[in-house]
Design a protein around this motif. Structure first.
Motif, PDB file in Angstrom:
ATOM      1  N   ALA A   1      27.640  32.741  39.144  1.00  0.00           N
ATOM      2  CA  ALA A   1      28.581  32.867  38.021  1.00  0.00           C
ATOM      3  C   ALA A   1      29.900  33.450  38.510  1.00  0.00           C
ATOM      4  O   ALA A   1      29.919  34.267  39.427  1.00  0.00           O
ATOM      5  N   PRO A   2      31.012  33.051  37.890  1.00  0.00           N
ATOM      6  CA  PRO A   2      32.300  33.682  38.200  1.00  0.00           C
ATOM      7  C   PRO A   2      32.407  35.042  37.522  1.00  0.00           C
ATOM      8  O   PRO A   2      31.757  35.290  36.497  1.00  0.00           O
ATOM      9  N   THR A   3      33.221  35.911  38.087  1.00  0.00           N
ATOM     10  CA  THR A   3      33.431  37.227  37.473  1.00  0.00           C
ATOM     11  C   THR A   3      34.922  37.483  37.250  1.00  0.00           C
ATOM     12  O   THR A   3      35.450  37.186  36.198  1.00  0.00           O
ATOM     13  N   LEU A   4      35.613  37.990  38.268  1.00  0.00           N
ATOM     14  CA  LEU A   4      36.989  38.436  38.091  1.00  0.00           C
ATOM     15  C   LEU A   4      37.933  37.774  39.079  1.00  0.00           C
ATOM     16  O   LEU A   4      37.526  37.394  40.182  1.00  0.00           O
ATOM     17  N   ASN A   5      39.182  37.692  38.684  1.00  0.00           N
ATOM     18  CA  ASN A   5      40.237  37.208  39.568  1.00  0.00           C
ATOM     19  C   ASN A   5      41.097  38.409  39.971  1.00  0.00           C
ATOM     20  O   ASN A   5      41.668  39.081  39.111  1.00  0.00           O
TER      21      ASN A   5
ATOM     22  N   VAL B   1      38.117  45.019  30.819  1.00  0.00           N
ATOM     23  CA  VAL B   1      38.944  44.586  31.951  1.00  0.00           C
ATOM     24  C   VAL B   1      40.416  44.550  31.554  1.00  0.00           C
ATOM     25  O   VAL B   1      41.288  45.048  32.284  1.00  0.00           O
ATOM     26  N   GLU B   2      40.719  43.991  30.408  1.00  0.00           N
ATOM     27  CA  GLU B   2      42.104  43.860  29.985  1.00  0.00           C
ATOM     28  C   GLU B   2      42.738  45.217  29.705  1.00  0.00           C
ATOM     29  O   GLU B   2      43.911  45.451  30.050  1.00  0.00           O
ATOM     30  N   GLU B   3      41.990  46.124  29.090  1.00  0.00           N
ATOM     31  CA  GLU B   3      42.537  47.431  28.754  1.00  0.00           C
ATOM     32  C   GLU B   3      42.597  48.358  29.960  1.00  0.00           C
ATOM     33  O   GLU B   3      43.583  49.077  30.156  1.00  0.00           O
TER      34      GLU B   3
ATOM     35  N   GLY C   1      46.201  43.877  33.135  1.00  0.00           N
ATOM     36  CA  GLY C   1      46.690  42.620  33.693  1.00  0.00           C
ATOM     37  C   GLY C   1      46.581  42.486  35.193  1.00  0.00           C
ATOM     38  O   GLY C   1      46.813  41.402  35.746  1.00  0.00           O
ATOM     39  N   SER C   2      46.206  43.550  35.902  1.00  0.00           N
ATOM     40  CA  SER C   2      46.064  43.492  37.348  1.00  0.00           C
ATOM     41  C   SER C   2      44.808  42.729  37.756  1.00  0.00           C
ATOM     42  O   SER C   2      44.747  42.152  38.845  1.00  0.00           O
ATOM     43  N   VAL C   3      43.800  42.768  36.911  1.00  0.00           N
ATOM     44  CA  VAL C   3      42.543  42.052  37.110  1.00  0.00           C
ATOM     45  C   VAL C   3      42.367  41.125  35.931  1.00  0.00           C
ATOM     46  O   VAL C   3      42.582  41.508  34.779  1.00  0.00           O
ATOM     47  N   ILE C   4      41.970  39.886  36.210  1.00  0.00           N
ATOM     48  CA  ILE C   4      41.904  38.851  35.179  1.00  0.00           C
ATOM     49  C   ILE C   4      40.474  38.346  35.026  1.00  0.00           C
ATOM     50  O   ILE C   4      39.846  38.012  36.048  1.00  0.00           O
ATOM     51  N   PRO C   5      39.916  38.303  33.805  1.00  0.00           N
ATOM     52  CA  PRO C   5      38.588  37.687  33.634  1.00  0.00           C
ATOM     53  C   PRO C   5      38.602  36.263  34.167  1.00  0.00           C
ATOM     54  O   PRO C   5      39.469  35.466  33.800  1.00  0.00           O
ATOM     55  N   GLY C   6      37.648  35.950  35.030  1.00  0.00           N
ATOM     56  CA  GLY C   6      37.677  34.646  35.697  1.00  0.00           C
ATOM     57  C   GLY C   6      36.742  33.621  35.095  1.00  0.00           C
ATOM     58  O   GLY C   6      36.605  32.533  35.649  1.00  0.00           O
TER      59      GLY C   6
END
Length: 283
Positions: free
Chosen positions: A120-124, A270-272, A276-281
């Motif tokens: 599964a994908p996680t984070l960008n 993640v967003e909070e 914006g430095s890490v993006i849900p992937g």
């Protein structure tokens, strides 16, 4: 058994354990396996997940809390490097890990002959260029030193980012396999230094520029959106993944792990938390 760079609990927890009476410690050692077996007998599922310190660990702690509400116990094992988590997973001491992007996993598994699979994908985590000395990449001076990760995939990724910033030119077609030997254009004669990825934030005191993976940047107190002088785009091919042993990829518990990770609760965190430095992937 050789010492492995993981931590089994917080320093405060370990310090408290260190003050327990000897009799209590003996009882814990004797009764621990029994209590663990009783918990398993009661129907509690347990999964051991390896992560690197920083964002991956923080997000997995949210996943752990979600699964705890479903009767699943997640034991988080934290590592300080990119190599050990895959080796430990392949040896069977982890059920899964969550710290690497897909190109790195595929290259590592091939190079080491491991049967690992992304489920599964996680984070960008967009890679960025950072500097204590300059504000724009074109401000680099003749002969300046530039640091990049020394592992094959992230090293190639960093060289592509330097090329995107207009600092170097790579031989056609090398893509992620690029090494400093593939640099065919270097007008400022930059000295490219290959360092361990985890050490790159510290290198900023000694080099003019460093290409740093976002998880290590955040752990070092850097904000990619604010501090990077050049950043990969949001639509990156370097989406991080959950990896497992290939023969176990269909275990039902992994579907629970994925569902918890891809939940709205994790997305909001993640967003909070990372602004914006890490993006849900997975969206």
């Amino acid at each position: 058994m050789p010492h492995l760079p993981w931590k089994l609990g917080s320093p405060s927890r370990l310090s408290r354990a260190g003050r327990l009476p000897v009799v209590t410690l003996v009882l814990l050692v004797v009764l621990g396996p029994i209590l663990h077996a009783l918990a398993g007998a009661a129907g509690q599922e347990t999964i051991r997940v390896g992560v690197t310190a920083g964002p991956h660990e923080e997000v997995m702690e949210v996943v752990r809390d979600i699964l705890a509400e479903q009767g699943v116990r997640v034991e988080i094992i934290t590592f300080s490097d990119y190599v050990t988590p895959n080796l430990v997973l392949a040896e069977g001491d982890l059920d899964a890990n969550s710290f690497q992007h897909l190109p790195y996993l595929e290259r590592f598994a091939t190079d080491h002959g491991l049967k690992l699979t992304a489920i599964a994908p996680t984070l960008n985590f967009p890679m960025g260029l950072y500097s204590r000395r300059i504000q724009q990449p074109d401000e680099l001076k003749m002969g300046d030193s530039v640091a990049i990760p020394n592992d094959p995939t992230n090293g190639g990724r960093a060289l592509l980012l330097l090329q995107d910033a207009g600092l170097i030119e790579l031989a056609p077609g090398v893509d992620l396999a690029a090494t400093p030997l593939d640099v065919v254009g270097n007008p400022k004669r930059l000295r490219i230094l290959e360092l361990d990825a985890a050490q790159l934030p510290r290198s900023l005191e000694d080099v003019a520029l460093a290409a740093i993976n976002t998880n290590y940047a955040i752990e070092a107190g850097l904000n990619p959106v604010r501090d990077a002088i050049h950043l990969e785009g949001a639509q990156s091919r370097f989406i991080n993944v959950i990896a497992v042993r290939t023969e176990e990829k269909d275990r039902p518990i992994f579907q629970k792990l994925i569902a918890a990770y891809h939940s709205e609760r994790v997305r909001r965190f993640v967003e909070e938390r990372f602004e914006g430095s890490v993006i849900p992937g997975w969206e």
